[in-house]
Design a protein around this motif. Structure first.
Motif, PDB file in Angstrom:
ATOM      1  N   GLN A  57       0.854  -1.201   0.000  1.00 35.74           N
ATOM      2  CA  GLN A  57       0.000   0.000   0.000  1.00 35.74           C
ATOM      3  C   GLN A  57       0.882   1.241   0.000  1.00 35.74           C
ATOM      4  O   GLN A  57       1.779   1.381   0.827  1.00 35.74           O
ATOM      5  CB  GLN A  57      -0.927   0.005   1.214  1.00 35.74           C
ATOM      6  N   GLN A 109      -4.381  -7.843  -7.633  1.00 36.38           N
ATOM      7  CA  GLN A 109      -5.679  -7.230  -7.371  1.00 36.38           C
ATOM      8  C   GLN A 109      -5.410  -5.811  -6.865  1.00 36.38           C
ATOM      9  O   GLN A 109      -4.738  -5.620  -5.848  1.00 36.38           O
ATOM     10  CB  GLN A 109      -6.463  -8.031  -6.328  1.00 36.38           C
ATOM     11  N   GLU A 111      -6.684  -1.818  -5.858  1.00 32.47           N
ATOM     12  CA  GLU A 111      -7.739  -0.902  -5.432  1.00 32.47           C
ATOM     13  C   GLU A 111      -7.107   0.485  -5.305  1.00 32.47           C
ATOM     14  O   GLU A 111      -6.186   0.675  -4.514  1.00 32.47           O
ATOM     15  CB  GLU A 111      -8.325  -1.354  -4.099  1.00 32.47           C
ATOM     16  N   ARG A 113      -7.695   4.674  -4.769  1.00 34.92           N
ATOM     17  CA  ARG A 113      -8.508   5.836  -4.406  1.00 34.92           C
ATOM     18  C   ARG A 113      -7.670   7.081  -4.693  1.00 34.92           C
ATOM     19  O   ARG A 113      -6.545   7.183  -4.236  1.00 34.92           O
ATOM     20  CB  ARG A 113      -8.883   5.797  -2.916  1.00 34.92           C
ATOM     21  N   LEU A 124     -12.771   5.756  -7.089  1.00 34.23           N
ATOM     22  CA  LEU A 124     -12.378   4.424  -6.642  1.00 34.23           C
ATOM     23  C   LEU A 124     -12.413   3.475  -7.826  1.00 34.23           C
ATOM     24  O   LEU A 124     -13.431   3.408  -8.542  1.00 34.23           O
ATOM     25  CB  LEU A 124     -13.312   3.918  -5.541  1.00 34.23           C
ATOM     26  N   ARG A 126     -11.391  -0.641  -8.895  1.00 38.90           N
ATOM     27  CA  ARG A 126     -10.947  -1.980  -8.520  1.00 38.90           C
ATOM     28  C   ARG A 126     -10.674  -2.778  -9.789  1.00 38.90           C
ATOM     29  O   ARG A 126     -11.522  -2.834 -10.688  1.00 38.90           O
ATOM     30  CB  ARG A 126     -11.991  -2.700  -7.665  1.00 38.90           C
ATOM     31  N   GLU A 128      -8.812  -6.587 -11.195  1.00 38.80           N
ATOM     32  CA  GLU A 128      -8.243  -7.909 -10.907  1.00 38.80           C
ATOM     33  C   GLU A 128      -7.805  -8.537 -12.218  1.00 38.80           C
ATOM     34  O   GLU A 128      -8.647  -8.798 -13.091  1.00 38.80           O
ATOM     35  CB  GLU A 128      -9.258  -8.812 -10.199  1.00 38.80           C
ATOM     36  N   LYS A 133     -13.318  -4.253 -12.168  1.00 36.66           N
ATOM     37  CA  LYS A 133     -14.456  -4.777 -11.411  1.00 36.66           C
ATOM     38  C   LYS A 133     -15.392  -3.673 -10.928  1.00 36.66           C
ATOM     39  O   LYS A 133     -16.596  -3.900 -10.773  1.00 36.66           O
ATOM     40  CB  LYS A 133     -13.946  -5.574 -10.202  1.00 36.66           C
ATOM     41  N   GLN A 135     -15.842   0.946 -10.685  1.00 37.37           N
ATOM     42  CA  GLN A 135     -15.372   2.331 -10.815  1.00 37.37           C
ATOM     43  C   GLN A 135     -16.491   3.232 -10.339  1.00 37.37           C
ATOM     44  O   GLN A 135     -17.574   3.243 -10.900  1.00 37.37           O
ATOM     45  CB  GLN A 135     -14.993   2.662 -12.268  1.00 37.37           C
ATOM     46  N   LYS A 149      -2.905  -6.085  -3.827  1.00 37.22           N
ATOM     47  CA  LYS A 149      -3.174  -7.270  -3.013  1.00 37.22           C
ATOM     48  C   LYS A 149      -2.855  -8.534  -3.801  1.00 37.22           C
ATOM     49  O   LYS A 149      -3.067  -8.599  -5.017  1.00 37.22           O
ATOM     50  CB  LYS A 149      -4.648  -7.297  -2.575  1.00 37.22           C
TER      51      LYS A 149
END
Length: 673
Positions: A57, A109, A111, A113, A124, A126, A128, A133, A135, A149
């Protein structure tokens, strides 16, 4: 005929690109940190779990992105820094290829922000495995917060090739250090498994170096600065006494980008002009500012290797800059023209003159050479004083010996020893205990009394000395040396570094330091294999503070270090208390031994593919053998040779360096033709 060539799907193309960009978790950390720096962030926080396998992160307070930019940033070859081909030669920021986020998203994966300061809502996203996945618009802080991740979750083969957590974490720490050093005006923090590793406030470069490497660097940093129309060099260099055997604290930055350049490293080492111990490397953090059009950064995928269009000029400027810093800050020993190195504080050979200098002793007398005291009956040798206050010249000698970690040299006040056995060649040289032990060849030669019985006939070959005939066995080649019984009086030591012994085929020459390295390696490796290394308890435990990288390494190798004979406990962040050391290393500075062993081991591990026991034994043997460049008695020389030829491979060190050389009579005779 069917067509066989087709375009690859974007997901597969991104995975192929990820093979170049994302080699391990450290690669992800590097790319994301550089993106945060390019976004003009003033504070960057890095959070790691399980050495980056589960979570990486990066949180920054940079410019942030709009919703469209956030979506476009994950497309291949999307960049904000290049518009025309000419821009390729004016790049001064870090990332610019536009493949980093796309490649990372293909194997993890993600994510993200992000929000610009002037906007109320952020974005936001996401992703994968390159598939988006989600928005949506969210409320978040200004800047960018990226979570990576389960790295390589969809490429299990790549995940299996990752090393242990401690090894991968060391690579992450290396990348973090490089970015943090290049940007001291940015605050950085690093957490691993909820434990704070670094907390570096924004400040000057010198403050950043001390915060990162420790307070002991405060007295070892010296500023280096050189400006020319072609290139500018600035940064800090370390004093010679801070040099280490391992090469892992040398940093070059070209236009704030970390690079590796052996040619420039050679210039820096050459600028120290012999003030460094053999095999040591100085600490330096040097920045090179140059027009981007004069460099080529596309010779390596990771951009850590570059080329200059005029490398010779950069080499010369770099050497001049470091040499200037070495001279300005008196890092190298200099002559003291205010004191007389040939005399004590008395006058120049006149005992009645008024004493001068720092001693202020009326009984101080000039030094007289040994050959000058026996020339006439009326000459009286001076009475040596047993003790006196240290002069400036003596302080220079002591400082040189301590600073450069070299074998202690005799004081310049004993210069008369240079003339022993040289000036008075007509008198037979006196026999001393050191000569009877088979001392150094620099001393007076022993001349046996002439005897007609000992003179060889002209038809026979002439040999040096008659002890060769007293051997129980002789040596034919290097392979049969282990069966030889060498008389200890026949072994001669030269310059505290080499041992020489006559053999039937000629002369055997042994590198003393390498011989000790071979012997110590065998003993350390045996201790690791049998797990019963002997430990010598310290009367007063020593405390050593390590860098986070070396601390991680010591924690990983704790069991192996204990098997060697080290006994230590954790005492706070990046600190150990040492209670015992291997018995074979007694007499060394325990803190330096432990710290330098880890540094050497880290360098060897990155260069060689060896198991832990092999790497530990090699590193500790090389580190411990350095102190064995010293004078040996006849018994010690004999014991060293016996132990060497009891080894499984007496001819080579563990790293493949030659230990023994046999100079045949024919080769020796060829030297005189």
């Amino acid at each position: 005929m069917l067509n066989v060539i087709q375009l690859l799907p974007d997901s597969i193309a991104n995975q192929i690109a990820a093979g170049e960009v994302v080699q391990r978790p450290a690669s992800v950390v590097k790319e994301l940190l550089e993106n945060s720096v390019d976004a003009k962030a003033k504070s960057i926080q890095v959070i790691i779990r399980e050495a980056g396998r589960n979570l990486i992160q990066i949180v920054d307070d940079g410019a942030g992105m709009t919703e469209t930019d956030a979506r476009m940033s994950f497309e291949r070859h999307a960049t904000s820094k290049i518009r025309t081909s000419d821009d390729l030669f004016r790049i001064r920021t870090m990332g610019f290829r536009g493949e980093a986020l796309a490649s990372i998203a293909a194997v993890a994966q993600i994510e993200m922000r992000t929000r610009r300061a002037e906007e109320e809502l952020g974005t936001l996203i996401r992703i994968e495995g390159s598939d988006i996945k989600a928005q949506e618009s969210i409320s978040c802080l200004p800047g960018t917060n990226l979570l990576i991740k389960n790295l390589f979750f969809n490429v299990p083969a790549r995940r299996n090739f990752l090393k242990s957590n401690s090894v991968e974490m060391r690579h992450i720490l290396d990348e973090f250090q490089r970015v943090a050093l290049a940007n001291p005006e940015v605050a950085f923090s690093l957490f691993h498994n909820d434990q704070e590793i670094y907390n570096l406030p924004a400040g000057k470069l010198s403050r950043r170096i001390i915060d990162m490497f420790g307070k002991n660097y405060r007295e070892q940093l010296n500023h280096c600065d050189e400006q020319t129309p072609y290139v500018t060099v600035h940064g800090y260099i370390g004093k010679p006494e801070s040099a280490k055997k391992a090469r892992n604290e040398q940093f070059f930055f070209v236009n704030n980008r970390f690079v590796k350049h052996n040619y420039l490293h050679h210039a820096v080492v050459g600028a120290y002009e012999g003030t460094l111990p053999e095999g040591s490397h100085p600490f330096y953090v040097l920045f090179i500012e140059i027009d981007p059009s004069h460099i080529d950064i596309n010779i390596h995928p990771t951009k850590t290797e570059i080329k200059f269009d005029d490398e010779r000029s950069v080499y010369a400027i770099m050497m001049a800059a470091v040499r200037k810093a070495v001279g300005v800050y008196n890092l190298s020993p200099s002559l003291d023209f205010e004191s007389d190195v040939n005399f004590l504080s008395g006058g120049r050979g006149n005992s009645t003159s008024k004493p001068t200098g720092g001693d202020n002793r009326p009984d101080a007398k000039p030094i007289t050479a040994a050959w000058a005291t026996g020339g006439s009956a009326g000459t009286t040798a001076p009475v040596p004083t047993k003790e006196r206050l240290p002069s400036r010249t003596d302080s220079l000698d002591g400082a040189a010996g301590k600073s450069f970690d070299l074998p202690k040299r005799p004081s310049v006040n004993n210069w008369q020893a240079l003339f022993e056995g040289v000036a008075d060649t007509e008198r037979p040289a006196p026999t001393t205990d050191r000569q009877e032990e088979g001392g150094d060849w620099l001393g007076p030669a022993r001349t046996p009394p002439p005897s007609s019985a000992s003179l060889p006939p002209e038809s026979e070959s002439v040999t040096l000395g008659s002890r060769v005939n007293e051997w129980k066995e002789v040596v034919e080649t290097a392979e049969t040396l282990t069966q030889a019984v060498i008389d200890e009086d026949s072994i001669v030591q030269v310059q505290n570094r080499y041992l020489i012994a006559p053999v039937k085929s000629g002369m055997l020459v042994i590198d003393q330091r390498r011989a000790y390295e071979r012997i110590l390696y065998d003993q350390f490796h045996a201790s690791l294999t049998t797990r019963n290394g002997a430990s010598q308890q310290l009367l007063f435990p020593k405390t050593v503070t390590l860098s986070p990288v070396d601390f991680q390494l010591a924690t990983e190798l704790r069991d192996d270090l204990v098997n060697l004979g080290f006994e230590f406990d954790e005492l706070g962040q990046n600190t150990f208390v040492i209670r015992g050391v291997p018995t074979l290393t007694m007499g060394e500075n325990e803190e330096e031994l432990f710290a330098n062993l880890l540094a050497q081991l880290r360098a060897d591990t990155g260069r060689l593919k060896l198991d832990r026991a092999e790497s530990l034994a090699r590193s500790l043997a090389r580190r411990s053998s350095m102190r064995h460049v010293t004078r040996l008695t006849a018994t010690e020389r004999k014991a060293l040779i016996d132990q060497l030829f009891a080894s499984a491979n007496p001819s080579y060190t563990p790293t493949g360096d030659i230990v023994t050389v046999v100079m045949t009579l024919d080769k020796i005779a060829g030297l005189f033709r």
